[in-house]
Design a protein around this motif. Structure first.
Motif, PDB file in Angstrom:
ATOM      1  N   MET A  24       8.031  56.071-103.169  1.00 28.53           N
ATOM      2  CA  MET A  24       7.106  55.354-102.303  1.00 28.53           C
ATOM      3  C   MET A  24       5.736  56.044-102.297  1.00 28.53           C
ATOM      4  SD  MET A  24       7.761  54.440 -98.267  1.00 28.53           S
ATOM      5  CE  MET A  24       8.258  56.108 -97.901  1.00 28.53           C
ATOM      6  N   ALA A  25       4.686  55.263-102.205  1.00 29.06           N
ATOM      7  CA  ALA A  25       3.328  55.823-102.135  1.00 29.06           C
ATOM      8  C   ALA A  25       3.174  56.670-100.873  1.00 29.06           C
ATOM      9  CB  ALA A  25       2.306  54.694-102.132  1.00 29.06           C
ATOM     10  N   ILE A  26       2.306  57.658-100.941  1.00 30.61           N
ATOM     11  CA  ILE A  26       2.068  58.521 -99.782  1.00 30.61           C
ATOM     12  C   ILE A  26       1.432  57.691 -98.675  1.00 30.61           C
ATOM     13  CG2 ILE A  26       0.763  60.509 -98.963  1.00 30.61           C
ATOM     14  CD1 ILE A  26       1.107  61.747-101.721  1.00 30.61           C
ATOM     15  N   GLN A  27       1.965  57.825 -97.474  1.00 30.57           N
ATOM     16  CA  GLN A  27       1.579  56.993 -96.334  1.00 30.57           C
ATOM     17  C   GLN A  27       0.776  57.795 -95.313  1.00 30.57           C
ATOM     18  OE1 GLN A  27       3.554  53.815 -95.625  1.00 30.57           O
ATOM     19  NE2 GLN A  27       4.282  53.895 -97.710  1.00 30.57           N
ATOM     20  N   TRP A  28      -0.080  57.175 -94.587  1.00 35.82           N
ATOM     21  CA  TRP A  28      -0.813  57.653 -93.419  1.00 35.82           C
ATOM     22  C   TRP A  28      -0.993  59.158 -93.354  1.00 35.82           C
ATOM     23  CZ3 TRP A  28       3.077  54.153 -90.731  1.00 35.82           C
ATOM     24  CH2 TRP A  28       2.663  52.836 -90.815  1.00 35.82           C
ATOM     25  N   ASP A  29      -0.352  59.783 -92.370  1.00 36.13           N
ATOM     26  CA  ASP A  29      -0.556  61.209 -92.109  1.00 36.13           C
ATOM     27  C   ASP A  29       0.195  62.120 -93.069  1.00 36.13           C
ATOM     28  OD1 ASP A  29      -2.141  60.499 -90.011  1.00 36.13           O
ATOM     29  OD2 ASP A  29      -0.595  60.752 -88.488  1.00 36.13           O
ATOM     30  N   PHE A  51      -9.205  71.840 -91.285  1.00 34.77           N
ATOM     31  CA  PHE A  51      -8.851  70.448 -91.571  1.00 34.77           C
ATOM     32  C   PHE A  51      -7.657  69.942 -90.764  1.00 34.77           C
ATOM     33  CE2 PHE A  51     -11.120  71.600 -95.487  1.00 34.77           C
ATOM     34  CZ  PHE A  51     -12.040  70.560 -95.516  1.00 34.77           C
ATOM     35  N   ASN A  52      -6.873  70.818 -90.152  1.00 36.84           N
ATOM     36  CA  ASN A  52      -5.651  70.394 -89.482  1.00 36.84           C
ATOM     37  C   ASN A  52      -5.662  70.735 -87.992  1.00 36.84           C
ATOM     38  OD1 ASN A  52      -5.053  70.560 -92.359  1.00 36.84           O
ATOM     39  ND2 ASN A  52      -2.986  70.027 -91.748  1.00 36.84           N
ATOM     40  N   ALA A  53      -6.798  70.724 -87.368  1.00 34.98           N
ATOM     41  CA  ALA A  53      -6.888  71.101 -85.963  1.00 34.98           C
ATOM     42  C   ALA A  53      -6.268  70.049 -85.040  1.00 34.98           C
ATOM     43  CB  ALA A  53      -8.344  71.333 -85.584  1.00 34.98           C
ATOM     44  N   PHE A  54      -6.089  68.846 -85.514  1.00 40.11           N
ATOM     45  CA  PHE A  54      -5.567  67.776 -84.665  1.00 40.11           C
ATOM     46  C   PHE A  54      -4.078  67.925 -84.399  1.00 40.11           C
ATOM     47  CE2 PHE A  54      -3.880  63.438 -84.107  1.00 40.11           C
ATOM     48  CZ  PHE A  54      -4.587  63.079 -82.977  1.00 40.11           C
ATOM     49  N   TYR A  55      -3.314  68.400 -85.379  1.00 37.81           N
ATOM     50  CA  TYR A  55      -1.866  68.490 -85.265  1.00 37.81           C
ATOM     51  C   TYR A  55      -1.416  69.913 -84.970  1.00 37.81           C
ATOM     52  CZ  TYR A  55      -1.670  63.895 -87.436  1.00 37.81           C
ATOM     53  OH  TYR A  55      -1.828  62.571 -87.707  1.00 37.81           O
ATOM     54  N   PRO A  56      -0.337  70.049 -84.183  1.00 42.81           N
ATOM     55  CA  PRO A  56       0.270  71.380 -84.053  1.00 42.81           C
ATOM     56  C   PRO A  56       0.822  71.827 -85.412  1.00 42.81           C
ATOM     57  CG  PRO A  56       1.092  69.878 -82.361  1.00 42.81           C
ATOM     58  CD  PRO A  56       0.307  69.059 -83.327  1.00 42.81           C
ATOM     59  N   PRO A  57       0.990  73.125 -85.633  1.00 44.69           N
ATOM     60  CA  PRO A  57       1.256  73.622 -86.987  1.00 44.69           C
ATOM     61  C   PRO A  57       2.713  73.643 -87.453  1.00 44.69           C
ATOM     62  CG  PRO A  57       0.941  75.455 -85.507  1.00 44.69           C
ATOM     63  CD  PRO A  57       0.688  74.212 -84.701  1.00 44.69           C
ATOM     64  N   MET A  58       3.696  73.397 -86.602  1.00 39.25           N
ATOM     65  CA  MET A  58       5.086  73.668 -86.975  1.00 39.25           C
ATOM     66  C   MET A  58       5.550  72.873 -88.197  1.00 39.25           C
ATOM     67  SD  MET A  58       7.682  75.513 -86.579  1.00 39.25           S
ATOM     68  CE  MET A  58       7.296  76.359 -85.086  1.00 39.25           C
ATOM     69  N   PHE A  59       5.254  71.586 -88.261  1.00 39.08           N
ATOM     70  CA  PHE A  59       5.704  70.791 -89.407  1.00 39.08           C
ATOM     71  C   PHE A  59       5.102  71.320 -90.702  1.00 39.08           C
ATOM     72  CE2 PHE A  59       5.893  67.293 -92.392  1.00 39.08           C
ATOM     73  CZ  PHE A  59       7.174  66.798 -92.189  1.00 39.08           C
ATOM     74  N   ASP A  60       3.832  71.676 -90.659  1.00 40.10           N
ATOM     75  CA  ASP A  60       3.169  72.191 -91.855  1.00 40.10           C
ATOM     76  C   ASP A  60       3.726  73.551 -92.265  1.00 40.10           C
ATOM     77  OD1 ASP A  60       1.666  69.899 -91.749  1.00 40.10           O
ATOM     78  OD2 ASP A  60      -0.067  70.861 -90.837  1.00 40.10           O
ATOM     79  N   ILE A  61       4.088  74.378 -91.288  1.00 42.87           N
ATOM     80  CA  ILE A  61       4.685  75.683 -91.595  1.00 42.87           C
ATOM     81  C   ILE A  61       6.033  75.503 -92.288  1.00 42.87           C
ATOM     82  CG2 ILE A  61       5.711  77.749 -90.542  1.00 42.87           C
ATOM     83  CD1 ILE A  61       3.467  77.539 -88.392  1.00 42.87           C
ATOM     84  N   VAL A  62       6.852  74.605 -91.744  1.00 38.37           N
ATOM     85  CA  VAL A  62       8.163  74.348 -92.363  1.00 38.37           C
ATOM     86  C   VAL A  62       7.975  73.723 -93.746  1.00 38.37           C
ATOM     87  CG1 VAL A  62      10.324  73.053 -92.128  1.00 38.37           C
ATOM     88  CG2 VAL A  62       9.325  74.184 -90.141  1.00 38.37           C
ATOM     89  N   ARG A  78       8.849  65.518 -98.343  1.00 42.24           N
ATOM     90  CA  ARG A  78       9.601  64.524 -97.586  1.00 42.24           C
ATOM     91  C   ARG A  78      11.010  65.001 -97.256  1.00 42.24           C
ATOM     92  NH1 ARG A  78       7.574  59.120-100.842  1.00 42.24           N
ATOM     93  NH2 ARG A  78       5.579  58.959 -99.742  1.00 42.24           N
ATOM     94  N   PHE A  79      11.511  65.943 -98.024  1.00 42.98           N
ATOM     95  CA  PHE A  79      12.844  66.483 -97.770  1.00 42.98           C
ATOM     96  C   PHE A  79      12.910  67.179 -96.407  1.00 42.98           C
ATOM     97  CE2 PHE A  79      16.302  69.625 -98.509  1.00 42.98           C
ATOM     98  CZ  PHE A  79      17.329  68.707 -98.718  1.00 42.98           C
ATOM     99  N   VAL A 124       9.653  59.831 -94.892  1.00 42.60           N
ATOM    100  CA  VAL A 124       8.232  60.149 -95.030  1.00 42.60           C
ATOM    101  C   VAL A 124       7.951  61.508 -94.407  1.00 42.60           C
ATOM    102  CG1 VAL A 124       7.415  57.761 -95.133  1.00 42.60           C
ATOM    103  CG2 VAL A 124       7.628  58.879 -92.920  1.00 42.60           C
ATOM    104  N   ALA A 125       6.952  62.197 -94.908  1.00 39.31           N
ATOM    105  CA  ALA A 125       6.620  63.547 -94.438  1.00 39.31           C
ATOM    106  C   ALA A 125       5.739  63.468 -93.199  1.00 39.31           C
ATOM    107  CB  ALA A 125       5.929  64.336 -95.548  1.00 39.31           C
ATOM    108  N   MET A 126       6.366  63.059 -92.099  1.00 34.99           N
ATOM    109  CA  MET A 126       5.649  62.980 -90.831  1.00 34.99           C
ATOM    110  C   MET A 126       6.453  63.714 -89.769  1.00 34.99           C
ATOM    111  SD  MET A 126       4.044  59.187 -91.356  1.00 34.99           S
ATOM    112  CE  MET A 126       3.722  58.830 -89.702  1.00 34.99           C
ATOM    113  N   ILE A 127       5.800  64.040 -88.666  1.00 34.51           N
ATOM    114  CA  ILE A 127       6.376  64.969 -87.702  1.00 34.51           C
ATOM    115  C   ILE A 127       7.408  64.360 -86.757  1.00 34.51           C
ATOM    116  CG2 ILE A 127       4.408  66.508 -87.749  1.00 34.51           C
ATOM    117  CD1 ILE A 127       3.279  65.178 -85.325  1.00 34.51           C
TER     118      ILE A 127
END
Length: 182
Positions: A24-29, A51-62, A78-79, A124-127
């Motif tokens: 699937m194409a990369i979606q939204w966030d 660039f990522n001040a809007f979101y808390p960092p945990m998802f990106d750290i994982v 996405r995994f 999808v790779a969203m929080i």
């Protein structure tokens, strides 16, 4: 036998969710989180926080940890959501099992797993799948504390609530529910 049925459901669910995961194409966030994980993996912390001040960092750290283990790809990014969706199903099963018995627990986890929105978010790779896991885990430990009054459960509830805050700020609703129920 109910746990075995749940295990079969989890394996089948994981198989179908993982099918063509990166097709699937990369979606939204997703792009924000995938790039955030990549920036953290490469040590570009200043750029990450710019660039990522809007979101808390945990998802990106994982996501960065998963990238470090499995390589940088859309599939690996996405995994992360797949893993937390499976963990969410497990926590729902355990919560319902303690409250209503194994039959209701299996039905609860199947109903959550088959919800179209949950299936889509699992792919999808969203929080949100991480948020569902930490919200449900915080409530699971809190309900255990209400039932048996072990301080360990209250500490684990607070810990999962705190980590959940680093996933998405809206988890504070769980804190409001906990305070209201006391």
């Amino acid at each position: 036998k109910w746990r075995l049925a749940f295990l079969v459901f989890i394996v089948v669910y994981a198989f179908f969710v993982l099918l063509d995961l990166s097709f699937m194409a990369i979606q939204w966030d997703e792009i924000t989180h995938l790039n955030g994980g990549l920036r953290l993996l490469r040590g570009r912390y200043q750029e990450y926080f710019a660039f990522n001040a809007f979101y808390p960092p945990m998802f990106d750290i994982v996501t960065a940890c998963f990238f470090g283990i499995g390589g940088v790809s859309v599939f690996v990014g996405r995994f992360v959501s797949v893993v937390f969706a499976l963990l969410s199903l497990w926590v729902v099963f355990e919560t319902a099992n303690r409250m209503y018995g194994p039959k209701a627990a299996l039905l609860s986890s199947i109903l959550l797993g088959l919800m179209p929105g949950f299936v889509w978010l699992s792919r999808v790779a969203m929080i949100e799948t991480m948020l569902v896991f930490f919200f449900t885990a915080a409530m699971f430990f809190f309900l255990n504390w209400l039932r048996v009054h072990r301080n360990r459960d209250l500490v684990l509830s607070g810990l999962t609530l705190g980590i959940g805050f680093l996933v998405k700020y809206q988890i504070l609703v769980a804190g409001i529910v906990m305070i209201t129920s006391v």
